[in-house]
Design an enzyme around this catalytic site. Sequence first.
Site, PDB file in Angstrom:
ATOM      1  N   HIS A 346      46.780  32.847  18.476  1.00  0.00           N
ATOM      2  CA  HIS A 346      46.278  33.173  19.818  1.00  0.00           C
ATOM      3  C   HIS A 346      45.607  34.534  19.925  1.00  0.00           C
ATOM      4  O   HIS A 346      45.181  34.927  21.004  1.00  0.00           O
ATOM      5  CB  HIS A 346      47.414  33.134  20.840  1.00  0.00           C
ATOM      6  N   LYS A 536      44.352  37.929  36.071  1.00  0.00           N
ATOM      7  CA  LYS A 536      44.901  37.711  34.727  1.00  0.00           C
ATOM      8  C   LYS A 536      45.771  38.922  34.402  1.00  0.00           C
ATOM      9  O   LYS A 536      45.815  39.880  35.187  1.00  0.00           O
ATOM     10  CB  LYS A 536      43.790  37.582  33.684  1.00  0.00           C
ATOM     11  N   ARG A 537      46.456  38.901  33.244  1.00  0.00           N
ATOM     12  CA  ARG A 537      47.212  40.089  32.845  1.00  0.00           C
ATOM     13  C   ARG A 537      46.290  41.307  32.826  1.00  0.00           C
ATOM     14  O   ARG A 537      45.102  41.203  32.543  1.00  0.00           O
ATOM     15  CB  ARG A 537      47.824  39.866  31.452  1.00  0.00           C
ATOM     16  N   LYS A 542      40.729  43.172  28.666  1.00  0.00           N
ATOM     17  CA  LYS A 542      40.286  42.259  29.727  1.00  0.00           C
ATOM     18  C   LYS A 542      39.414  42.986  30.756  1.00  0.00           C
ATOM     19  O   LYS A 542      38.809  42.372  31.626  1.00  0.00           O
ATOM     20  CB  LYS A 542      41.492  41.609  30.406  1.00  0.00           C
ATOM     21  N   THR A 644      41.867  30.627  29.878  1.00  0.00           N
ATOM     22  CA  THR A 644      41.937  29.325  30.537  1.00  0.00           C
ATOM     23  C   THR A 644      41.671  29.512  32.028  1.00  0.00           C
ATOM     24  O   THR A 644      41.237  28.574  32.698  1.00  0.00           O
ATOM     25  CB  THR A 644      43.311  28.644  30.343  1.00  0.00           C
ATOM     26  N   LYS A 648      39.689  27.115  34.872  1.00  0.00           N
ATOM     27  CA  LYS A 648      40.209  26.740  36.188  1.00  0.00           C
ATOM     28  C   LYS A 648      39.239  27.141  37.288  1.00  0.00           C
ATOM     29  O   LYS A 648      38.993  26.377  38.231  1.00  0.00           O
ATOM     30  CB  LYS A 648      41.567  27.425  36.430  1.00  0.00           C
TER      31      LYS A 648
END
Length: 807
Positions: A346, A536-537, A542, A644, A648
């Site tokens: 991952h 998200k985290r 990110k 993901t 969505k």
Amino acid sequence: RSILEKLTYAIGKDAWHATERDWFGAVALALRDRIVDRWMATTRRNYETDQKRVYYLSLEFLIGRLMRDALANLEITEACETALSELGVDPAAVLEMEPDAALGNGGLGRLAACFLDSMATGGLAGYGYGIRYDYGLFRQSFEGGEQVELPDDWLRFGNPWEFERPEVSYPIDFYGQVEHTADPDGTRRAVWHPGQRVIAVAYDTPVVGWQGQTVNTLRLWSARPANAFDLEHFNRGDYMRAVEEQMLSRTISRVLYPNDQTPAGQELRLKQEYFFTSASLQDLLRRYHQHHKGFDALPERVAIQLNDTHPAIAVPELMRLLIDVHGLGFERAWQLTRACISYTNHTLMPEALERWPLALMERLLPRHMELIYEINARFLNEIMTCAEVADRPAELSLIDEANGRSVRMGHLAFVGSHRINGVSALHTELMKQTVFSGFHACFPDRIVNQTNGITPRRWLLLCNRPLAQLATARIGDGWVRDLELLEGLAPLAGDPGFRAEFAEAKRCNKRRLAAVIAERAGLEVDPEALFDVHIKRIHEYKRQLLNVLETIALWQAMKADPRGGWQPRLKIFAGKAAPGYERAKQIIRLINDVARVVNDDPETAHLLKVVFLPNYNVSLAERIIPAADLSEQVSTAGMEASGTGNMKLALSGALTIGTLDGANVEIRERVGPENIFIFGLTAGEVVRRRANGWDPADMVADDPRLKAVLDAVAGGQFSSGERRRYASLIDDLLGRDHFMVTADFASYWTAQRLVDQAYAQRDSWLEKAVLNTARVGWFSSDRTIRSYAREIWDALPDAQADQRLAG
Ligand code: D6G
């Protein structure tokens, strides 16, 4: 009637005294009754047909709430709502009583939950195995804009979905020594004399597939002491010592590690990993032996998927069970192990690839360490014949000799698996080129790609009712089971009537979210504004930081030219930072600081608002995603394995602004480059820039807009004049900027202005939004699971499911 019956005889209340929580309990139990018969039928069928079972081992299952899932999968949502209304109870309030099962950190754990749904829907005999944490991921709140972590006591009011199985329990051993003996016939034996034993007890949760034909099992392990308590100490009055062992044993399943991407580096974490892996393997061998003698059929009947390296200890543990407990030879055990196990990688980030200090492994799991040495010796011997790596075996070794010697769990998982998969096309390619390049050279067939997916049930049918109803009205409800049928909506993108209905569905979702924002953040927002969503985290890669810096730039530009024809925007953030991740927590604080200043500015109040919604979890995601216009997927290229959330959001008709990273690449291929906003450096360019050396300070000096933003932050404009608050953050941006925020800022700004222009052209924006929904059906986790079943597990769905599919 059955709800009332449960309320009375299981909850022990009558309708006059029942609270909403009591009603929730009653509905859950009534529903559960409808699930159990099907569940037992599935279990019986699995034994009768002896179809191959797939075991998904994961330290995380981020399942969220289950009631709406179960209602929808059994297709009794409306019946239940009507019944509750007739009883004078608000169905929505009852649903809100269910706690979120937050047994995961983020994407990896949510993927596991989507996979459970798709395995059951597809009729696979799929089992989830994990830990029943007493406390899930911490609850997040803010104090003065800073993240505060509180324990998530999700089991406080009990858990109606689970069944305790005290009879299903296994001993799990730690520490001690290994004794080597020989039988009279010369056979060598290893006998492990452990220093500690705990007991793993099973808790089963039924997993209902779509339309309830298959109900699989999620089996979570809870740790119990081998001895209830020490009576001797108790009788002597030493009450603490009397319960000490019990407390220590239970600690193993106490809490989910709130780490994202970085290993905890703690003994307890390794204990958790071994605890659930060993219990799961013991349990699946027990189940296998209910049909079979010997082990010859094991690879035909059992597939074991390791969700990341957390269960990688399965490799030596399966070897130990086969050799020490069942008396097989090493070679035979090794063949079986490799044939059963496969591993999903991952992340490529070196700091996130698990490695355990050798000293710790040797102390905690002495027998496993012996087996790892043996596996390694044979493996290094094997690769001597592989010309590409013969001169550098140390690179591939399971043991890292540098930095105090450690076991590389990624290498262990690779060597013990017949297939290794990445989670998006780009990620899999990068795996071949980077972390596993040597392995790939020697074993070119082992690495395969399985692009992640999301379940259409939760992420469209349940969370976005207006859009789901619209889709069903136009193309029927086949999409729930075959999401690619949404393609049937594509021709309607040009139909003004359909676009208006699509717009109305979005508006309805936005109004609902606006109410949530008002309630949880006390902020009034305009549902007509562009809802720009970054959820998200919180992590440097990110790049929430990039987004908040752009927010400041936008605010400054609006102030400089208030009549500039700006597109009104609402910037929505949500996500948790690992408690020990200081920089991520600083970014949260900065966003909250910026929100406070910007939201207070009367000059721009009608143009820009910023909100950070606390305690992001699955249920909050279900509220935010349907309401999004724009989806922020802005990771530094090469660092997000798949994502993901990107899928969505696109499914709910949000357009993506993103880098060419993870599954964004494949989303672009599907929706078309004209329906997505791509910006920034590519993965290759990031690598080259880092290799060639670059100076972020130069980038900033050349970009007055970015310079003004950093000056404002450094000057304390958002921290009530306190310059120190973000000094280290700014220094880092100007110094190293490992995540290329400054490098991508200008192109991100440009892309955002293209978004503004595109959004202003309502018809063409809506057309793009419709095409996003219509074209991302491939990202269904049903497709992902079919592909795993075919390419990795060699597992077929049961015959009935086959017929259903054909039908
Ligand atoms: C689940 C479902 C239940 C079954 C039990 C044991 O709780 O119907 O009896 O698992 O199944 P095995 O572990 O023996 O397959």
